[in-house]
Design a protein around this motif. Structure first.
Motif, PDB file in Angstrom:
ATOM      1  N   GLU C 196       0.851  -0.882  -0.331  1.00  0.00           N
ATOM      2  CA  GLU C 196       0.065  -0.051   0.188  1.00  0.00           C
ATOM      3  C   GLU C 196       0.663   1.094  -0.294  1.00  0.00           C
ATOM      4  O   GLU C 196       0.568   2.315  -0.380  1.00  0.00           O
ATOM      5  N   GLN C 197       2.063   0.835   0.147  1.00  0.00           N
ATOM      6  CA  GLN C 197       2.791   2.212   0.268  1.00  0.00           C
ATOM      7  C   GLN C 197       3.162   2.819  -1.755  1.00  0.00           C
ATOM      8  O   GLN C 197       4.077   1.743  -2.884  1.00  0.00           O
ATOM      9  N   ASN C 198       2.525   3.473  -1.875  1.00  0.00           N
ATOM     10  CA  ASN C 198       2.702   4.084  -3.428  1.00  0.00           C
ATOM     11  C   ASN C 198       4.104   4.095  -3.939  1.00  0.00           C
ATOM     12  O   ASN C 198       4.837   5.593  -3.502  1.00  0.00           O
ATOM     13  N   MET C 199       3.892   3.738  -5.060  1.00  0.00           N
ATOM     14  CA  MET C 199       5.932   3.840  -6.467  1.00  0.00           C
ATOM     15  C   MET C 199       5.048   5.358  -6.727  1.00  0.00           C
ATOM     16  O   MET C 199       4.612   5.982  -7.403  1.00  0.00           O
TER      17      MET C 199
END
Lengths: 150, 307, 222
Positions: C196-199
């Motif tokens: 869920e950590q957007n790249m």
């Protein structure tokens, strides 16, 4: 390609594995089963050891047909050498197609050591087939060059 | 309000919104888009205009949006990351906004393999989540993706797509969360046929409170025939058409199948209206735009709110 | 490794049709491992060319040689004498080898016999698949060791798209969905929070967007 000539004596190279095909050929001889002398036998440890390059070089040096002969499926002394031979034969057939040498000039034969008569029959059949096909375009080209030089 | 979008006003007011879509022509005749747009006047709140849909070349979404805007309709610019890099996309966003286009849908786009230019290069400089972030930063920070300041930043109401039916299902809510954190304002879902699965997804959305950050418009596509139902079931990636629906379509005689498809669409809207988190409907009547007014009316969604 | 495949024989024949003395040069590195341009393939091509030329009534002189590494000046130098006796060089290396020969032997036509494909790994004997796109800024540490740039058909940094089904990509049943693989691996590692950590949008300069790339190691330069 030239029309088949009745006097053509095709050269056929047969790579025979030591354990089955070569023994079968030997047995054919011992049993005095006739097969054409056109078939020149090269003994190899296993049909799987016959490289694409061996098959191709045979044609390049003027063979009209090539036979790769190994053990029956499941009987290879090196377990799957004959199956690899089958794939390599198919690969070289595709290459022969690209070169313009009929891929039907290359065949795979699987026999057991005791099948002398099968080997003799296959040798007769391939000789007949190649005779009908006529000389390979490569052996023809080699012959034509030799004539020109002479 | 973050933008001047009519769609934003309606969604923020808590009323169910209705959107539909127009596929631009595979030619340069503007009448095609005008006719399709006219069919939707007063029936929907915004009209999506697809961007080289199914990877087939069509009139540009931007140009078609301008035609609709000039007719006084509310266009929704679809943009795929497949065909343009971030320079071209930002340029088009500025151009769209200069023409009064205030809604966008950020997509990655169908793979060229499925279209009529399978030999074309896939750009994918950024993906759909990053496009959402870029449009958000243009609006909220007033900056380009490269960091420089924008004079007169475009204020787009930002949409995305959500497919509750693709695999892996357990990621489907999480992917929406990624879009929410990138700054998406609303999403339109893939066509819904499997209602229990949709409800399960929607529950996951609500459990995480995502429905309070993102307006979810449920996707509805009426089926014209049992053939279409089967095609969507078997051939369209990421589509989930339950067997009983195919059976129901096949159970009526051929010339009544279209009417059955409309009935099903209306019933689905009725049922989905009651689902928590559903903020409206996106009706994709592919090359069947003339049926949208009937569906919207029978679903009890008329008249549309005046804004 | 860098993978490659031989061009169709007809195309190769066409490219060398005006030459009488052809030097075929293989490479002992990647193209040997992927069975495209090692010593054996050089032999096969020489044999195939020889037969094709014989058949066409235009025999040529073919010389075979396989270098330890065709993309390295040190090894390419050893060809000097053979090159003198040839009208053209047919390279069976990847594009790097072809270009190194062209750079070293400026007045000799160098023709590619292979199509260079991708950086990949062997999936099983006889099957190679793309693994790395050489983007210059590796993200494998946060994607569970599976590259979304090389292995997702849409190069999504925040996938999967809506076309993922049964672990496969929508473009083909033969292609695994990279994001399904990433997700499965993150689960196995207990690192699903990474998903869920957007790249962020990628900086493509290290990937070649900044122009042709070079590496300079001062400690090794002369």
């Amino acid at each position: 390609m030239a029309a088949p000539t009745p006097e053509l004596e095709p050269v056929i190279v047969a790579f025979c594995c030591h354990y089955c095909a070569y023994t079968a050929a030997d047995q054919a001889g011992a049993q005095r089963l006739e097969y054409p002398s056109n078939v020149k036998i090269v003994r190899v440890p296993c049909s799987g050891k016959v490289d694409a390059l061996h098959m191709l070089r045979a044609f390049e040096r003027g063979a009209d047909g090539v036979l790769v002969a190994g053990c029956l499926e499941g009987d290879c002394h090196f377990s799957t050498g004959n199956l690899r031979a089958r794939k390599k034969v198919a690969q070289v057939q595709r290459l022969l197609e690209e070169i313009g040498v009929g891929p039907e000039r290359l065949e795979l034969l699987l026999v057991s050591a005791g099948m002398g008569s099968n080997f003799a029959r296959a040798a007769r059949e391939i000789t007949q087939k190649i005779r009908a096909l006529g000389p390979s375009p490569i052996s023809e080209a080699i012959a034509a060059r030799a004539m020109n030089r002479a | 309000m973050k933008t001047d979008s009519v769609l934003e006003k309606i969604l923020t007011s808590g009323q169910l919104a209705v959107t539909s879509e127009c596929g631009p022509p595979r030619g340069s005749d503007p009448e095609v888009i005008r006719k399709k747009g006219e069919l939707l006047r007063g029936v929907v709140d915004a009209v999506n205009v697809t961007d080289n849909q199914t990877a087939m070349v069509r009139m540009s979404s931007l140009a078609a949006c301008i035609h609709l805007r000039q007719m006084g309709l509310e266009p929704l610019l679809q943009m795929v990351t497949r065909d343009r890099n971030r320079l071209a996309m930002q340029a088009d966003i500025l151009g769209a906004y200069s023409h009064g286009v205030t809604n966008m849908l950020c997509l990655s786009g169908d793979h060229p393999k499925f279209g009529d230019h399978p030999m074309a290069a896939n750009v994918h400089d950024i993906d759909s989540v990053q496009l959402i972030k870029m449009v958000r930063d243009m609006r909220e920070e007033g900056t380009f993706a490269g960091g420089e300041e924008i004079k007169e930043p475009p204020k787009m109401f930002i949409g995305g797509a959500a497919n509750p039916f693709a695999d892996p299902f357990e990621l489907r809510v999480a992917r929406l969360a990624k879009k929410a954190s990138a700054g998406v304002d609303f999403v339109q879902t893939q066509c819904i046929y499997n209602i229990p699965k949709f409800k399960k997804w929607m529950k996951g959305v609500c459990d995480r409170g995502l429905h309070e950050q993102v307006h979810v418009l449920a996707g509805i596509t009426p089926m014209k025939s049992v053939g279409m139902a089967r095609y969507m079931k078997n051939k369209v990636p990421g589509m989930d058409v339950p067997d009983d629906l195919v059976k129901r379509m096949g159970g009526v005689e051929k010339k009544k199948q279209a009417a059955e498809g409309i009935d099903i669409a209306v019933e689905m809207i009725q049922e989905l209206k009651e689902v928590e988190g559903v903020a409206g409907f996106h009706i994709m009547a592919i090359e069947w735009e003339r049926k949208v007014p009937e569906i919207v009316e029978r679903a009890g969604l008329l008249p549309r709110p005046s804004t | 490794m860098i993978t490659a495949e031989r061009k169709p024989l007809e195309e190769i024949l066409q490219s060398v049709s005006s030459f009488d003395r052809i030097l075929i040069v293989g490479c002992n590195e990647c193209v040997t491992v992927c069975a495209a341009g090692g010593r054996k393939e050089v032999g096969l091509l020489a044999s195939a060319l020889n037969m094709s030329m014989l058949k066409a009534g235009r025999p040529v002189q073919l010389t075979e040689h396989t270098l330890e590494r065709q993309c390295d000046p040190e090894y390419v130098d050893e060809l000097a004498q053979l090159v003198t006796g040839a009208d053209a060089i047919l390279s069976m290396a990847c594009g790097c080898g072809v270009q190194e020969l062209a750079r070293r032997y400026r007045d000799k036509p160098v023709l590619p016999a292979l199509n260079t494909k991708f950086m990949g790994a062997a999936e099983r004997p006889g099957v190679w698949a793309e693994r790395c796109a050489g983007c210059g800024n590796c993200v494998l540490g946060v994607t569970g060791g599976i590259c979304p740039i090389a292995r997702c058909s849409k190069r999504l940094m925040n996938g999967p798209c809506g076309g993922s089904g049964n672990g496969k990509c929508e473009i083909s049943d033969e292609v695994d969905c990279a994001w399904q693989l990433i997700w499965d691996r993150l689960k196995a590692l207990g690192k699903t929070d990474l998903y869920e950590q957007n790249m962020d949008a990628k900086d493509w300069r290290p990937a070649g967007g900044g122009g042709p790339r070079r590496i300079v190691r001062e400690d090794l330069t002369e």
